[in-house]
Write an enzyme that holds these catalytic residues in place. Structure first.
Site, PDB file in Angstrom:
ATOM      1  N   GLY A 224     -33.318  27.987  21.262  1.00 31.42           N
ATOM      2  CA  GLY A 224     -32.745  26.964  20.379  1.00 31.42           C
ATOM      3  C   GLY A 224     -33.604  26.641  19.178  1.00 31.42           C
ATOM      4  O   GLY A 224     -33.537  25.524  18.649  1.00 31.42           O
TER       5      GLY A 224
ATOM      6  N   GLY B 170     -33.645  32.723  22.049  1.00 31.29           N
ATOM      7  CA  GLY B 170     -32.580  32.031  22.752  1.00 31.29           C
ATOM      8  C   GLY B 170     -32.894  30.625  23.217  1.00 31.29           C
ATOM      9  O   GLY B 170     -32.088  30.002  23.915  1.00 31.29           O
TER      10      GLY B 170
ATOM     11  N   ASP C  76     -36.418  35.153  10.233  1.00 31.88           N
ATOM     12  CA  ASP C  76     -35.998  36.023  11.325  1.00 31.88           C
ATOM     13  C   ASP C  76     -35.119  37.136  10.778  1.00 31.88           C
ATOM     14  O   ASP C  76     -34.087  36.855  10.159  1.00 31.88           O
ATOM     15  CB  ASP C  76     -35.223  35.200  12.360  1.00 31.88           C
ATOM     16  CG  ASP C  76     -34.947  35.965  13.640  1.00 31.88           C
ATOM     17  OD1 ASP C  76     -35.072  37.208  13.630  1.00 31.88           O
ATOM     18  OD2 ASP C  76     -34.599  35.319  14.640  1.00 31.88           O
TER      19      ASP C  76
END
Length: 593
Positions: free
Chosen positions: A22, A20, A47
């Protein structure tokens, strides 16, 4: 902005950090900026819960695809499941029609486990990193990686698998015959050399101006250094400086950011650094990503305000769970949405009702102690805090298998088993077994599990039967808690899943995909929790107002299309840490609107 990073970029750039923070937007913006300067660039997501498609605004696959509007930039996702399917077919295909069908089926069964998923994805990763034929047409290869804990494992795999192959004398493993892997050994060694070569590789640690995120970045910097990856750079994303002295939340957020930067961990203080301010717009799509580098907002169409949907106070949802008297609570969602904080708040609230509660985590980047304010892992009254430690549970698992399945084996057979257990996959199997054991403990009290970020958690759940087989193959028997795991997870009277998200496009759409996968597995979420909402916080600072206005359509989407029940938690002026801070997340004034 990112100008320091763009001045002298090496050939390989890895972006990693806490979920989270960025990573995808900064990696994508860097890739676009380099392509705009005339470079040929390949942007790759490793990911399992990749949101690169949404950030770039196009559908990606396992082969590079040209990004429209950005000449010179191609992008791709490494899909672990697709890679595993292709890997299995490469191994099994030559035997079809040659060996009996039963023998082929046996090979397929051996290759159905999660170890195959890992080695297949790893194989593709090392090809991009070490095989010049795969990437020789590009000036730069940029990796948008999974959250930090999983990235560390990914980057350590070349050395781990190389060592395993070097020391394996019998040619067998949890992924079948090692002959194919041995043929790849030169490439794996080349991958290790590339990662350690600071002239060719830089590791970009992305963080927010937040003590937890910066602490995780500092730990990652140390562990990466131990792996030989010394060329590191820091990007601090979302730095907020308020322009409205009358907005108390804005003043608090700005002060918290300034304090975090002033107390930068020593492991990060000497790294070259870029700062990206908190943006009034969402850096999604090519114009928004270009604007992130340029520092000027793209042309935005003002969204009409949509009333915030009716919500259920989070405290009411927890009270309903408490009425059961025992059971499992899972907080699930994309990394960085606040799963750990909300898991801790729920556990504290259940304990305040007089229940015995175990709060634990499967997340490699766990920071429960920091959230609770204990700092030393101590327990508090009826609340016990723990973490599934991969090193400890792996050692316990190996000792257990050798003591049971290995007892009475002839020397040659025991040598095969010991060699198999040295595989890097053994840790994954051990963590899974401990996960199942932890779930089983919820039969007589409450267990609150802060789960790993979405992609890892889904691999864990999707692989339940594969791990079931693998535990049985190595250990000889399947523990009863593993046998019962899926039944427990699908029982709504035993398990409550809270899907945690933020009021932003990517976290919500990923949460919707998570819910669809859970439903396919027979698991119905108890509720959605939208965390850190500015729309529910009454802000007046111009940047925060712009972001709050951008939330409303996503809140409406959750309420009308995704959630059967919805709790809305506003952004708080003070960080919700410690017992008092956590209680604010469930107070009537902040639990809903």
């Amino acid at each position: 902005m990112l100008h320091g990073l763009l001045d002298t970029p090496p050939r390989f750039l890895f972006f990693t950090g806490k979920g989270g923070v960025g990573k995808t937007s900064t990696a994508s913006a860097t890739a676009i900026a380099l392509a705009d300067r005339g470079h040929r660039v390949l942007l790759v997501s490793t990911d399992p819960a990749s949101n690169l498609d949404e950030v770039l605004g196009l559908s990606l696959a396992s082969a590079p695809r040209q990004v429209p509007g950005v000449p010179g930039l191609e992008a791709m996702n490494i899909d672990p499941m697709a890679a595993a399917a292709a890997y299995r077919e490469r191994v099994v295909g030559p035997y079809r029609g040659v060996l009996p069908a039963s023998a082929v089926a046996s090979i397929e069964e051996q290759l159905s486990g999660a170890c195959t998923v890992e080695i297949a994805a790893f194989d593709e990763f090392t090809a991009l990193l070490a095989d010049p034929v795969a990437t020789d047409v590009y000036d730069h290869v940029i990796f948008d990686t999974a959250p930090t804990g999983h990235t560390l494992r990914l980057l350590s795999l070349p050395e781990a698998w190389t060592d395993f192959i070097d020391t394996n004398t019998l040619g067998t493993s949890c992924i079948g015959p090692l002959s194919g892997l041995s043929n790849q050994q030169d490439r794996y060694r080349a991958a290790v050399a590339t990662l350690a070569d600071g002239t060719r590789t830089v590791l970009v640690l992305v963080s927010r101006p937040d003590p937890l995120a910066l602490g995780e970045a500092a730990r990652a910097a140390t562990e990466l250094g131990a792996l030989g990856i010394a060329n590191q750079r820091l990007v601090i994303n979302g730095v907020f400086r308020s322009t409205d002295p009358d907005d108390p939340l804005a003043a608090s957020l700005a002060a918290r950011a300034a304090a975090a930067l002033a107390a930068l961990p020593s492991e990060l203080s000497d790294l070259a650094r870029d700062e990206v301010p908190l943006l009034a717009w969402s850096p999604v799509g090519i114009p928004g990503l270009r604007a992130l580098v340029a520092g000027t907002p793209p042309a935005l169409v003002a969204e009409p305000a949509v009333p915030v949907a009716d919500t259920i106070p989070l405290a009411v949802l927890v009270d309903q769970v408490a009425e059961r008297g025992r059971g499992l609570v899972l907080t699930m969602g994309k990394g960085g949405v606040g799963k750990t904080t909300l898991a801790a708040a729920i556990a504290v609230e259940l304990a305040s009702h007089g229940h015995e509660v175990d709060l634990t985590t499967t997340d490699p980047a766990a920071h429960l102690d920091a959230v609770l304010g204990t700092g030393d892992g101590s327990d508090s009254g009826s609340l016990r805090v723990s973490r599934i430690d991969p090193d400890r549970v792996t050692a316990d698992y190996v000792a257990d298998v050798l003591a049971n399945a290995g007892a009475g084996l002839e020397a040659s057979a025991r040598a095969v088993l010991e060699e198999d257990l040295r595989s890097p996959c053994t840790a994954e199997i051990a963590v899974f077994r401990e996960f199942a054991r932890t779930v089983a403990e919820a039969t007589d009290h409450f267990v609150v599990l802060d789960t790993a970020p979405t992609g890892h958690t889904l691999l864990l759940l999707d692989a339940a039967r594969a791990y079931h087989r693998e535990v049985g193959r190595q250990g000889g028997t399947v523990p009863p808690e593993v046998e019962a795991l899926l039944d427990r997870l699908t029982d709504p009277d035993f398990t409550s899943v809270f899907v945690v998200t933020l009021p932003e496009a990517t976290p919500i759409h990923e949460a919707a995909a998570l819910q669809a996968d859970l439903r396919r597995a027979g698991i119905e979420p108890a509720a959605w929790v939208v965390n850190q909402s500015l729309a529910a916080a009454g802000v007046t600072d111009p940047v925060l107002v712009a972001r709050a206005n951008g939330e409303t359509r996503y809140l409406d989407e959750v309420a009308t299309r995704h959630a059967l029940r919805l709790a809305l938690v506003p952004m708080l002026a003070e960080a919700p840490t410690g017992l008092d801070g956590l209680s604010h997340l469930l107070s009537p004034a902040t639990a809903g609107t």
